[in-house]
Enzyme design. Structure first.
Site, PDB file in Angstrom:
ATOM      1  N   LYS A 153       0.835  -1.221   0.000  1.00 20.52           N
ATOM      2  CA  LYS A 153       0.000   0.000   0.000  1.00 20.52           C
ATOM      3  C   LYS A 153       0.864   1.263   0.000  1.00 20.52           C
ATOM      4  O   LYS A 153       0.624   2.177  -0.786  1.00 20.52           O
ATOM      5  CB  LYS A 153      -0.937   0.015   1.230  1.00 20.52           C
ATOM      6  CG  LYS A 153      -1.881  -1.173   1.305  1.00 20.52           C
ATOM      7  CD  LYS A 153      -2.847  -1.076   2.474  1.00 20.52           C
ATOM      8  CE  LYS A 153      -2.215  -1.104   3.846  1.00 20.52           C
ATOM      9  NZ  LYS A 153      -1.597  -2.396   4.220  1.00 20.52           N
TER      10      LYS A 153
ATOM     11  N   ARG B 140      -9.424   0.406   8.642  1.00 20.28           N
ATOM     12  CA  ARG B 140      -8.949  -0.917   9.046  1.00 20.28           C
ATOM     13  C   ARG B 140      -9.971  -1.660   9.902  1.00 20.28           C
ATOM     14  O   ARG B 140      -9.701  -2.788  10.333  1.00 20.28           O
ATOM     15  CB  ARG B 140      -7.666  -0.769   9.849  1.00 20.28           C
ATOM     16  CG  ARG B 140      -6.396  -1.065   9.052  1.00 20.28           C
ATOM     17  CD  ARG B 140      -5.231  -0.783   9.976  1.00 20.28           C
ATOM     18  NE  ARG B 140      -4.032  -1.477   9.665  1.00 20.28           N
ATOM     19  CZ  ARG B 140      -2.949  -0.880   9.126  1.00 20.28           C
ATOM     20  NH1 ARG B 140      -2.971   0.373   8.784  1.00 20.28           N
ATOM     21  NH2 ARG B 140      -1.858  -1.570   8.934  1.00 20.28           N
TER      22      ARG B 140
ATOM     23  N   ARG C  82      11.980  -5.879   4.762  1.00 19.71           N
ATOM     24  CA  ARG C  82      11.641  -4.458   4.584  1.00 19.71           C
ATOM     25  C   ARG C  82      12.454  -3.595   5.547  1.00 19.71           C
ATOM     26  O   ARG C  82      12.675  -3.951   6.696  1.00 19.71           O
ATOM     27  CB  ARG C  82      10.146  -4.244   4.858  1.00 19.71           C
ATOM     28  CG  ARG C  82       9.744  -2.778   4.814  1.00 19.71           C
ATOM     29  CD  ARG C  82       8.274  -2.606   4.620  1.00 19.71           C
ATOM     30  NE  ARG C  82       7.511  -2.784   5.842  1.00 19.71           N
ATOM     31  CZ  ARG C  82       6.198  -2.542   5.914  1.00 19.71           C
ATOM     32  NH1 ARG C  82       5.523  -2.165   4.846  1.00 19.71           N
ATOM     33  NH2 ARG C  82       5.551  -2.724   7.045  1.00 19.71           N
TER      34      ARG C  82
ATOM     35  N   ARG D 101      11.596  -1.963  10.959  1.00 22.77           N
ATOM     36  CA  ARG D 101      10.576  -1.356  11.794  1.00 22.77           C
ATOM     37  C   ARG D 101      10.327  -2.257  12.989  1.00 22.77           C
ATOM     38  O   ARG D 101      10.280  -3.481  12.844  1.00 22.77           O
ATOM     39  CB  ARG D 101       9.289  -1.214  10.970  1.00 22.77           C
ATOM     40  CG  ARG D 101       8.899   0.214  10.721  1.00 22.77           C
ATOM     41  CD  ARG D 101       7.804   0.308   9.712  1.00 22.77           C
ATOM     42  NE  ARG D 101       6.536  -0.280  10.153  1.00 22.77           N
ATOM     43  CZ  ARG D 101       5.421  -0.243   9.442  1.00 22.77           C
ATOM     44  NH1 ARG D 101       5.421   0.349   8.254  1.00 22.77           N
ATOM     45  NH2 ARG D 101       4.320  -0.791   9.880  1.00 22.77           N
TER      46      ARG D 101
ATOM     47  N   ARG E 167      -0.026  -8.721  13.759  1.00 29.40           N
ATOM     48  CA  ARG E 167      -0.629  -7.802  12.783  1.00 29.40           C
ATOM     49  C   ARG E 167      -1.480  -8.571  11.779  1.00 29.40           C
ATOM     50  O   ARG E 167      -2.552  -8.098  11.375  1.00 29.40           O
ATOM     51  CB  ARG E 167       0.467  -6.994  12.071  1.00 29.40           C
ATOM     52  CG  ARG E 167       1.119  -5.968  12.997  1.00 29.40           C
ATOM     53  CD  ARG E 167       2.399  -5.427  12.430  1.00 29.40           C
ATOM     54  NE  ARG E 167       2.191  -4.634  11.232  1.00 29.40           N
ATOM     55  CZ  ARG E 167       3.153  -4.390  10.339  1.00 29.40           C
ATOM     56  NH1 ARG E 167       4.374  -4.880  10.507  1.00 29.40           N
ATOM     57  NH2 ARG E 167       2.898  -3.650   9.298  1.00 29.40           N
TER      58      ARG E 167
HETATM   59  P1  AMP Z   1       0.999   0.527   8.833  1.00 29.28           P
HETATM   60  O1  AMP Z   1       2.228   1.357   8.688  1.00 29.28           O
HETATM   61  O2  AMP Z   1      -0.146   0.978   7.988  1.00 29.28           O
HETATM   62  O3  AMP Z   1       1.276  -0.946   8.673  1.00 29.28           O
HETATM   63  O4  AMP Z   1       0.502   0.722  10.340  1.00 29.28           O
HETATM   64  C1  AMP Z   1       1.326   0.396  11.434  1.00 29.28           C
HETATM   65  C2  AMP Z   1       0.501   0.244  12.698  1.00 29.28           C
HETATM   66  O5  AMP Z   1      -0.168   1.472  12.994  1.00 29.28           O
HETATM   67  C3  AMP Z   1      -0.596  -0.797  12.636  1.00 29.28           C
HETATM   68  O6  AMP Z   1      -0.121  -2.104  12.898  1.00 29.28           O
HETATM   69  C4  AMP Z   1      -1.531  -0.284  13.738  1.00 29.28           C
HETATM   70  O7  AMP Z   1      -1.008  -0.569  15.027  1.00 29.28           O
HETATM   71  C5  AMP Z   1      -1.468   1.203  13.547  1.00 29.28           C
HETATM   72  N1  AMP Z   1      -2.472   1.681  12.565  1.00 29.28           N
HETATM   73  C6  AMP Z   1      -2.242   2.205  11.318  1.00 29.28           C
HETATM   74  N2  AMP Z   1      -3.387   2.525  10.713  1.00 29.28           N
HETATM   75  C7  AMP Z   1      -4.388   2.190  11.582  1.00 29.28           C
HETATM   76  C8  AMP Z   1      -5.806   2.251  11.519  1.00 29.28           C
HETATM   77  N3  AMP Z   1      -6.459   2.704  10.434  1.00 29.28           N
HETATM   78  N4  AMP Z   1      -6.504   1.813  12.610  1.00 29.28           N
HETATM   79  C9  AMP Z   1      -5.886   1.365  13.711  1.00 29.28           C
HETATM   80  N5  AMP Z   1      -4.550   1.255  13.835  1.00 29.28           N
HETATM   81  C10 AMP Z   1      -3.803   1.666  12.775  1.00 29.28           C
END
Ligand code: AMP
Length: 222
Positions: A16, A91, A129, A157, A168
């Site tokens: 994404k 999400r 990554r 990360r 996750r």
């Molecule tokens: P990402 O970088 O999109 O993979 O997001 C990293 C982390 O941020 C996720 O594993 C969640 O803990 C939190 N997070 C990101 N977007 C959301 C969302 N829309 N709702 C809830 N938690 C989020």
């Protein structure tokens, strides 16, 4: 002119963020990554960041109210005038409901793109990554230790460690995947894209074509 919202949907590691980075300039849309926004708040150490860190580092979703408020504020900023790409939001079904109401109230047209990638490929991708802690650029171990954008050292990360990835993916299955069903029942069009086994550029071209068909003249295509 009506705003346009491209919703990039898919499991963690489905590409994404990579697709949003490739498409934002070509489509003239702002890139809104809730994950990047949360990491910035965590790095700043403010109250919201401290609250969010516990969830993010455990691979759990941050409460809907927190994320919804962030997105609601963000889409009102000037760079979203033409529209925006949502990367990692919604999400949960509750987030999708709120988003639907926000888009309707503002007369925003939207397209959901579902990036499909097998869990085997996701696990391999996430362990390789790397992300730049300074500018947020994404890369992987085969591209060396330093950020091509700003020269800082790239790092794994915190939540790409295998034990957190497992959490996750569980959160995705339990809380995020049902959003697809919600979209289908609400009659939202979903464009299915094979997100594995080919270059990010090839995938971006396919998405760009779908946006062109869907958004017509509202969105600039390069
Ligand atoms: P990402 O970088 O999109 O993979 O997001 C990293 C982390 O941020 C996720 O594993 C969640 O803990 C939190 N997070 C990101 N977007 C959301 C969302 N829309 N709702 C809830 N938690 C989020």
């Amino acid at each position: 002119m009506a705003q346009f919202c491209l919703i990039l949907f898919g499991p963690p590691g489905s590409g994404k963020g990579t697709q949003a980075a490739l498409l934002r300039g070509r489509l003239g849309l702002a890139h809104i990554s809730t994950g990047d926004m949360l990491r910035a708040r965590i790095a700043s150490g403010d109250d919201l960041g401290q609250e969010a860190a516990a969830y993010v580092n455990a691979g759990a979703l941050v409460p809907d109210e927190v994320v919804n408020r962030m997105v609601e504020d963000r889409i009102q900023q000037a760079d979203c005038e033409r529209g925006f790409i949502l990367d990692g939001y919604p999400r949960t079904v509750a987030q999708a409901r709120l988003l639907g109401a926000m888009l309707k109230a503002r007369g925003v047209r939207s397209l959901v793109v579902h990036l499909r990638v097998s869990y085997n490929e996701i696990t391999a991708r996430l362990s390789a990554r790397r992300q730049c802690a300074r500018c947020g650029s994404i890369s992987n171990t085969s591209h060396g230790e330093f950020c091509v954008t700003c020269g800082s050292r790239m790092a794994l990360r915190q939540d790409d460690r295998p034990e957190v990835v497992k959490q996750r993916l569980e959160a995705y299955e339990a809380q995020t995947k049902p959003v697809l069903e919600y979209f289908r029942e609400a009659g939202v069009k979903i464009f299915e894209v094979e997100g594995g086994g080919r270059t990010p550029e090839a995938i971006a071209m396919e998405i760009e074509k779908a946006v062109e068909v869907d958004a017509g003249a509202n969105v600039r295509t390069a």
